[in-house]
Design a protein around this motif. Structure first.
Motif, PDB file in Angstrom:
ATOM      1  N   ALA A   1     -36.444  70.511  10.907  1.00  0.00           N
ATOM      2  CA  ALA A   1     -35.128  70.895  10.762  1.00  0.00           C
ATOM      3  C   ALA A   1     -34.247  70.723  11.997  1.00  0.00           C
ATOM      4  O   ALA A   1     -33.119  70.197  11.910  1.00  0.00           O
ATOM      5  CB  ALA A   1     -35.196  72.416  10.385  1.00  0.00           C
TER       6      ALA A   1
ATOM      7  N   GLY B   1     -33.313  67.094  12.413  1.00  0.00           N
ATOM      8  CA  GLY B   1     -32.276  66.249  11.683  1.00  0.00           C
ATOM      9  C   GLY B   1     -32.770  65.147  10.869  1.00  0.00           C
ATOM     10  O   GLY B   1     -34.098  64.775  10.753  1.00  0.00           O
TER      11      GLY B   1
ATOM     12  N   GLY C   1     -33.485  68.595   4.986  1.00  0.00           N
ATOM     13  CA  GLY C   1     -33.118  69.325   3.802  1.00  0.00           C
ATOM     14  C   GLY C   1     -34.516  69.910   3.384  1.00  0.00           C
ATOM     15  O   GLY C   1     -34.543  71.135   3.053  1.00  0.00           O
TER      16      GLY C   1
ATOM     17  N   VAL D   1     -35.933  72.732   5.804  1.00  0.00           N
ATOM     18  CA  VAL D   1     -35.179  73.983   5.570  1.00  0.00           C
ATOM     19  C   VAL D   1     -35.586  74.661   4.181  1.00  0.00           C
ATOM     20  O   VAL D   1     -35.766  75.845   4.296  1.00  0.00           O
ATOM     21  CB  VAL D   1     -33.559  73.818   5.486  1.00  0.00           C
ATOM     22  N   SER D   2     -35.679  74.306   2.864  1.00  0.00           N
ATOM     23  CA  SER D   2     -36.358  74.710   1.929  1.00  0.00           C
ATOM     24  C   SER D   2     -37.739  75.338   2.326  1.00  0.00           C
ATOM     25  O   SER D   2     -38.061  76.360   1.668  1.00  0.00           O
ATOM     26  CB  SER D   2     -36.522  73.568   0.898  1.00  0.00           C
TER      27      SER D   2
ATOM     28  N   PRO E   1     -32.427  77.611  10.647  1.00  0.00           N
ATOM     29  CA  PRO E   1     -30.962  77.360  11.099  1.00  0.00           C
ATOM     30  C   PRO E   1     -30.076  78.162  10.261  1.00  0.00           C
ATOM     31  O   PRO E   1     -29.767  77.922   9.112  1.00  0.00           O
ATOM     32  CB  PRO E   1     -30.729  75.664  10.942  1.00  0.00           C
TER      33      PRO E   1
ATOM     34  N   GLU F   1     -26.753  78.203  10.359  1.00  0.00           N
ATOM     35  CA  GLU F   1     -25.739  77.591   9.936  1.00  0.00           C
ATOM     36  C   GLU F   1     -25.855  77.164   8.321  1.00  0.00           C
ATOM     37  O   GLU F   1     -25.012  76.452   8.094  1.00  0.00           O
ATOM     38  CB  GLU F   1     -25.323  76.382  10.834  1.00  0.00           C
ATOM     39  N   ASP F   2     -26.949  77.017   7.823  1.00  0.00           N
ATOM     40  CA  ASP F   2     -27.434  76.548   6.428  1.00  0.00           C
ATOM     41  C   ASP F   2     -27.041  77.591   5.674  1.00  0.00           C
ATOM     42  O   ASP F   2     -27.512  78.627   5.642  1.00  0.00           O
ATOM     43  CB  ASP F   2     -28.883  75.863   6.592  1.00  0.00           C
ATOM     44  N   ALA F   3     -26.305  77.178   4.404  1.00  0.00           N
ATOM     45  CA  ALA F   3     -25.990  78.282   3.546  1.00  0.00           C
ATOM     46  C   ALA F   3     -27.114  78.858   2.851  1.00  0.00           C
ATOM     47  O   ALA F   3     -27.151  80.005   2.418  1.00  0.00           O
ATOM     48  CB  ALA F   3     -24.871  77.505   2.485  1.00  0.00           C
TER      49      ALA F   3
ATOM     50  N   VAL G   1     -30.147  79.273   4.162  1.00  0.00           N
ATOM     51  CA  VAL G   1     -30.893  79.949   4.881  1.00  0.00           C
ATOM     52  C   VAL G   1     -30.016  81.374   5.052  1.00  0.00           C
ATOM     53  O   VAL G   1     -30.601  82.644   4.932  1.00  0.00           O
ATOM     54  CB  VAL G   1     -30.931  79.390   6.305  1.00  0.00           C
ATOM     55  N   ARG G   2     -28.770  81.379   5.000  1.00  0.00           N
ATOM     56  CA  ARG G   2     -27.937  82.706   5.088  1.00  0.00           C
ATOM     57  C   ARG G   2     -28.047  83.366   3.741  1.00  0.00           C
ATOM     58  O   ARG G   2     -28.455  84.722   3.778  1.00  0.00           O
ATOM     59  CB  ARG G   2     -26.533  82.406   5.130  1.00  0.00           C
TER      60      ARG G   2
ATOM     61  N   VAL H   1     -22.347  79.007  14.106  1.00  0.00           N
ATOM     62  CA  VAL H   1     -21.858  79.421  12.682  1.00  0.00           C
ATOM     63  C   VAL H   1     -20.842  80.409  12.782  1.00  0.00           C
ATOM     64  O   VAL H   1     -20.856  81.556  13.433  1.00  0.00           O
ATOM     65  CB  VAL H   1     -22.950  79.894  11.672  1.00  0.00           C
TER      66      VAL H   1
END
Length: 442
Positions: free
Chosen positions: A276, A279, A284, A287-288, A310, A312-314, A316-317, A347
């Motif tokens: 992650a 990059g 992606g 992150v999953s 991270p 900043e990832d939607a 994750v939030r 973020v």
């Protein structure tokens, strides 16, 4: 006439300098002398009068740190100097003076100077050789470890690899740290052998890190073979090695993809975190993996994933929002802490969401439990000033880790004078931790 004026000006400047020297506060003088009872009384008086400001607190902190360096003595002095590593640049002269001594603590001071980039490898080699020739008592093992740490030059390979096989584990560890800096392809076989067989766990981890610093397809595949034989901490180290700059695009990325698709638990989370952060097309999928690890699994792994993902990832939030109300205390704490400490440079969280996390954390801070102490630290690092009176209360705790955490928290909030009483703490580790925190804040 000009000569007379110059003489008058010099006399005036000398007079001002003398006056400035005499103007040192009682607190600074007590700190320089190592008179901590006297320092405690002087600090209390300055605080009562309101005359202690941040500049004065830093001056006292410097005097405390420099005095502790000068007075450090075997057998515990070298370990005590370890507390200075984080602020070595601020006390360089004191460390250099202590390194000129004739005991094991002097060797520790020289090592700190080297690892802080305040002296070079050739100077360290000369220091070690001259000290060994002088046969100074009580420092032979420390000198050998110091000399091994300085073996970073292109021509040092053979000597460095010999030290990786030394009978003293600290010498081996120093040689492996040198290998990380040297990144010499000639070390490849010795590093992989140490990663497999060294009996010292730290040495095995350092060997893995040094292998990652070399990079290359062969290293990536060799670490894959080592993975099968490794425990969980070593697998995490291998994942980090695959993500090293020279390894990532030379086979490391492919191995990290293999790890996140076939492995479970902390090693898979370490691999996902590395991908992650790197990059690219694999981020992606990584992150999953982290999101799934946040949602389910053992509590320890879920916390690790929360701290690794991270923010900043939607996605994750969204996972963190669910975890904020999780019935498992550690999971909920970690998720709320991520929201409280999230940097606006990373973020832009909606103010309402961060405020809710701060309010959740504030419910915990009033007690004396470990979780309450941790909550106060989270709030301090995030700049939440409601934590100040609670941290001040902790300055009187009987537990020195609690006092230390409170002092560091106050410094992080810019409240150096409030933390200053800990510069006279009975526990040397607390004194040095707070002194270094203040110097780093300058």
């Amino acid at each position: 006439m000009l000569r007379a004026l110059s003489g008058s000006l010099l006399a005036a400047l000398l007079s001002l300098a003398a006056a400035a020297g005499c103007a040192r506060s009682a607190s600074v003088r007590a700190a320089e002398a190592g008179s901590y009872e006297e320092l405690r009384r002087a600090l209390a008086e300055e605080l009562r009068r309101g005359s202690l400001d941040s500049d004065e607190a830093r001056a006292i902190a410097r005097a405390v740190a420099e005095g502790e360096i000068a007075r450090a003595a075997p057998p515990l002095g070298g370990e005590r100097l370890g507390e200075i590593r984080t602020c070595a640049r601020h006390v360089e002269d004191a460390l250099a003076e202590r390194a000129a001594g004739s005991d094991g603590v002097a060797v520790a001071a020289e090592l700190i100077l080297f690892e802080a980039g305040l002296t070079d490898a050739e100077s360290v080699k000369r220091y070690a050789a001259e000290s060994a020739a002088a046969k100074r008592p009580g420092e032979r093992a420390a000198l050998r470890a110091l000399a091994a740490r300085a073996l970073v030059a292109p021509g040092d390979g053979a000597a460095r690899r010999a030290r990786m096989l030394d009978g003293d584990q600290e010498v081996r560890a120093s040689a492996l740290r040198a290998a990380i800096a040297a990144a010499d392809p000639g070390d490849r076989g010795a590093l992989l052998e140490a990663a497999r067989l060294d009996p010292y766990p730290l040495a095995r981890t350092l060997a893995i890190r040094a292998s990652g610093a070399l990079g290359g397809e062969g290293i990536a595949l060799a670490l894959r073979d080592l993975w099968v034989l490794s425990d969980e901490p070593r697998r995490e180290a291998i994942a980090e090695a695959w993500a090293a700059p020279r390894a990532l695009d030379a086979g490391g990325r492919a191995q990290l993809r293999w790890a996140i698709s076939t492995q479970r638990g902390a090693p898979a989370i370490a691999a996902a975190r590395a991908l992650a952060r790197a990059g690219g097309a694999d981020a992606g999928e990584a992150v999953s993996v982290l999101v799934r690890a946040i949602d389910s699994g053992p509590g320890r792994d879920r916390v690790y994933a929360i701290l690794s993902a991270p923010i900043e990832d939607a996605a994750v939030r969204a996972a963190l929002a669910k975890a904020q109300v999780d019935p498992e205390d550690a999971v909920a704490f970690a998720a709320n802490a991520r929201y409280v400490e999230a940097s606006p440079d990373v973020v832009a969280l909606p103010p309402r969401e961060r405020a809710a996390a701060v309010a959740w954390m504030m419910k915990l801070v009033g007690g004396a439990s470990t979780r309450a102490v941790l909550a106060r630290g989270v709030l301090a690092r995030a700049g939440v000033r409601q934590a100040v009176p609670l941290l001040e209360r902790d300055l009187r705790s009987r537990e020195h880790p609690v006092r230390e955490a409170a002092g560091v928290g106050l410094v992080e909030l810019g409240e150096l004078p409030r933390a200053a009483l800990l510069l006279a703490d009975a526990e040397p580790r607390v004194r040095l931790a707070i002194a270094c925190a203040m110097l780093r804040a300058s």
